[in-house]
Design a protein around this motif. Sequence first.
Motif, mmCIF file in Angstrom:
data_model
loop_
_atom_site.group_PDB
_atom_site.id
_atom_site.type_symbol
_atom_site.label_atom_id
_atom_site.label_comp_id
_atom_site.label_asym_id
_atom_site.label_seq_id
_atom_site.Cartn_x
_atom_site.Cartn_y
_atom_site.Cartn_z
ATOM 1 N N GLY A 47 41.573 30.459 54.469
ATOM 2 C CA GLY A 47 42.001 31.134 53.242
ATOM 3 C C GLY A 47 42.910 30.247 52.421
ATOM 4 O O GLY A 47 43.684 29.459 52.963
ATOM 5 N N LEU A 48 42.806 30.379 51.092
ATOM 6 C CA LEU A 48 43.601 29.555 50.183
ATOM 7 C C LEU A 48 44.870 30.277 49.739
ATOM 8 O O LEU A 48 44.852 31.441 49.373
ATOM 9 N N ASP A 49 45.948 29.506 49.733
ATOM 10 C CA ASP A 49 47.266 29.923 49.258
ATOM 11 C C ASP A 49 47.177 30.232 47.751
ATOM 12 O O ASP A 49 46.704 29.372 46.989
ATOM 13 N N ALA A 50 47.620 31.383 47.302
ATOM 14 C CA ALA A 50 48.194 32.454 48.075
ATOM 15 C C ALA A 50 47.264 33.641 48.191
ATOM 16 O O ALA A 50 47.325 34.421 49.128
ATOM 17 N N ARG A 51 46.352 33.746 47.230
ATOM 18 C CA ARG A 51 45.621 35.017 47.181
ATOM 19 C C ARG A 51 44.440 35.075 48.140
ATOM 20 O O ARG A 51 43.930 36.155 48.427
ATOM 21 N N GLY A 52 44.027 33.902 48.654
ATOM 22 C CA GLY A 52 43.026 33.934 49.718
ATOM 23 C C GLY A 52 43.598 34.544 50.990
ATOM 24 O O GLY A 52 42.851 35.034 51.844
ATOM 25 N N PHE A 53 44.944 34.521 51.087
ATOM 26 C CA PHE A 53 45.608 35.088 52.272
ATOM 27 C C PHE A 53 45.551 36.614 52.277
ATOM 28 O O PHE A 53 45.757 37.246 53.312
ATOM 29 N N LEU A 54 45.319 37.189 51.107
ATOM 30 C CA LEU A 54 45.326 38.649 51.006
ATOM 31 C C LEU A 54 44.028 39.250 51.520
ATOM 32 O O LEU A 54 44.004 40.392 51.973
ATOM 33 N N PHE A 55 42.957 38.464 51.440
ATOM 34 C CA PHE A 55 41.633 38.988 51.796
ATOM 35 C C PHE A 55 41.062 38.327 53.053
ATOM 36 O O PHE A 55 40.317 38.966 53.799
ATOM 37 N N GLY A 56 41.398 37.062 53.260
ATOM 38 C CA GLY A 56 40.818 36.314 54.373
ATOM 39 C C GLY A 56 41.043 36.933 55.742
ATOM 40 O O GLY A 56 40.086 37.090 56.513
ATOM 41 N N PRO A 57 42.283 37.302 56.074
ATOM 42 C CA PRO A 57 42.508 37.865 57.409
ATOM 43 C C PRO A 57 41.780 39.192 57.630
ATOM 44 O O PRO A 57 41.347 39.491 58.742
ATOM 45 N N LEU A 58 41.617 39.967 56.553
ATOM 46 C CA LEU A 58 40.882 41.236 56.687
ATOM 47 C C LEU A 58 39.422 40.967 57.038
ATOM 48 O O LEU A 58 38.845 41.614 57.910
ATOM 49 N N LEU A 59 38.827 39.993 56.355
ATOM 50 C CA LEU A 59 37.432 39.635 56.638
ATOM 51 C C LEU A 59 37.311 39.024 58.040
ATOM 52 O O LEU A 59 36.380 39.346 58.789
ATOM 53 N N ALA A 60 38.275 38.167 58.391
ATOM 54 C CA ALA A 60 38.234 37.527 59.712
ATOM 55 C C ALA A 60 38.272 38.588 60.821
ATOM 56 O O ALA A 60 37.528 38.496 61.810
ATOM 57 N N GLN A 61 39.102 39.601 60.647
ATOM 58 C CA GLN A 61 39.190 40.676 61.638
ATOM 59 C C GLN A 61 37.869 41.438 61.748
ATOM 60 O O GLN A 61 37.425 41.764 62.837
ATOM 61 N N ARG A 62 37.256 41.707 60.615
ATOM 62 C CA ARG A 62 35.956 42.394 60.616
ATOM 63 C C ARG A 62 34.909 41.602 61.391
ATOM 64 O O ARG A 62 34.069 42.147 62.086
ATOM 65 N N LEU A 63 34.960 40.266 61.204
ATOM 66 C CA LEU A 63 33.956 39.409 61.824
ATOM 67 C C LEU A 63 34.345 39.025 63.247
ATOM 68 O O LEU A 63 33.565 38.409 63.969
ATOM 69 N N LYS A 106 32.339 25.806 62.438
ATOM 70 C CA LYS A 106 31.716 26.361 61.228
ATOM 71 C C LYS A 106 32.739 27.228 60.501
ATOM 72 O O LYS A 106 33.188 28.255 61.040
ATOM 73 N N VAL A 107 33.076 26.798 59.286
ATOM 74 C CA VAL A 107 34.174 27.431 58.560
ATOM 75 C C VAL A 107 33.692 28.013 57.239
ATOM 76 O O VAL A 107 32.961 27.365 56.488
ATOM 77 N N LEU A 108 34.144 29.226 56.967
ATOM 78 C CA LEU A 108 33.874 29.896 55.701
ATOM 79 C C LEU A 108 35.183 29.901 54.924
ATOM 80 O O LEU A 108 36.225 30.263 55.482
ATOM 81 N N ILE A 109 35.145 29.481 53.669
ATOM 82 C CA ILE A 109 36.366 29.385 52.875
ATOM 83 C C ILE A 109 36.445 30.584 51.929
ATOM 84 O O ILE A 109 35.445 30.941 51.295
ATOM 85 N N ILE A 110 37.631 31.174 51.824
ATOM 86 C CA ILE A 110 37.786 32.356 50.971
ATOM 87 C C ILE A 110 38.969 32.215 50.025
ATOM 88 O O ILE A 110 40.015 31.678 50.382
ATOM 89 N N ASP A 111 38.749 32.686 48.789
ATOM 90 C CA ASP A 111 39.837 32.796 47.815
ATOM 91 C C ASP A 111 39.549 34.013 46.947
ATOM 92 O O ASP A 111 38.473 34.602 47.028
ATOM 93 N N ASP A 112 40.525 34.367 46.108
ATOM 94 C CA ASP A 112 40.293 35.533 45.250
ATOM 95 C C ASP A 112 39.368 35.204 44.090
ATOM 96 O O ASP A 112 38.546 36.023 43.694
ATOM 97 N N LEU A 113 39.543 33.961 43.550
ATOM 98 C CA LEU A 113 38.901 33.670 42.272
ATOM 99 C C LEU A 113 38.511 32.203 42.163
ATOM 100 O O LEU A 113 39.256 31.324 42.593
ATOM 101 N N LEU A 114 37.337 31.965 41.583
ATOM 102 C CA LEU A 114 36.881 30.607 41.293
ATOM 103 C C LEU A 114 36.957 30.395 39.785
ATOM 104 O O LEU A 114 36.292 31.107 39.026
ATOM 105 N N ALA A 115 37.795 29.426 39.375
ATOM 106 C CA ALA A 115 37.884 29.074 37.949
ATOM 107 C C ALA A 115 37.220 27.707 37.779
ATOM 108 O O ALA A 115 35.998 27.618 37.769
#
Length: 163
Positions: A47-63, A106-115
Motif C-alpha cells: 500500500g502507498l503512503d498515505a491513502r493506500g494504507f486506508l484500503f490496503g489492509p482491508l483488502l489484504a485481510q479479505r484475501l 507476487k505483489v499487488l499494489i494499492i492506492d486510492d487514486l491514479l493521477a
Amino acid sequence: FVDFPREGIVFRDICPILKDPAALSAVIDLFEEHVRRNHQHVDLIAGLDARGFLFGPLLAQRLGVGFVQVRKKGKLPGPTASVAYELEYGKAEAEIQKDAVAPGQKVLIIDDLLATGGTLYAACELLKTLQAEILECVVIIELKELRGADRLQPHAVFSLLQF
Ligand code: PRP
Ligand code: HPA
C-alpha cells in the motif's frame, strides 16, 4: 474540490467513502472480486503512503495475505530502498524496507487514486529492486486524462472509477 491543493487541480476526495461503511465495504468487495477472478495467487499487498494504507489492509485481510508499506522518506526503520518521484502537485521520495518482500513474491499494489502515475511508478521501481513480481496496480479512482496507466506499462492498472 476545485483548486485544491493548488490552483488548477480538481481534487477527488475519498473521505465520503471512508465515512460510509456500506460504501467502504462495497469498494473492498469490488477489489476482492477482481483479484480473485484475475490472480490465482497473491503473496502480499503493498500500500502507498498515505491513502493506500486506508484500503490496503482491508483488502489484504479479505484475501488472507499480508500488507506492506511503501512510505514517504524517513519513516521506516532498518535497511530501506528509496526512489524519488514527481507528483501532480509536487515532489516526494518513497521508501520500502528491504525485507518487506522476498524475491519472486507476487505483489499487488494499492492506492486510492491514479493521477500522473508518478507515485505508483515509484512503488513499482522499489518493488522491482526487491525482485518482487508485480501482479497489478489497483486504485479506486483513475484520472484518465493524465494517462497514468500509460506510464505504468507494462504493469496493468485496475480502477473502480474513472474521471
Ligand atoms: C496522492 C494520491 C496518490 C498520488 C497520485 O497522494 O493519494 O498516492 O497522489 O498522484 P500521481 O499518480 O500523480 O503520482 P499524495 O502524494 O498527495 O500523498 P498523501 O496520500 O500522503 O496525501
Ligand atoms: N485527488 C486526490 N489525490 C490526488 C489527486 C486528486 O484529484 N490528484 C493527485 N492526487
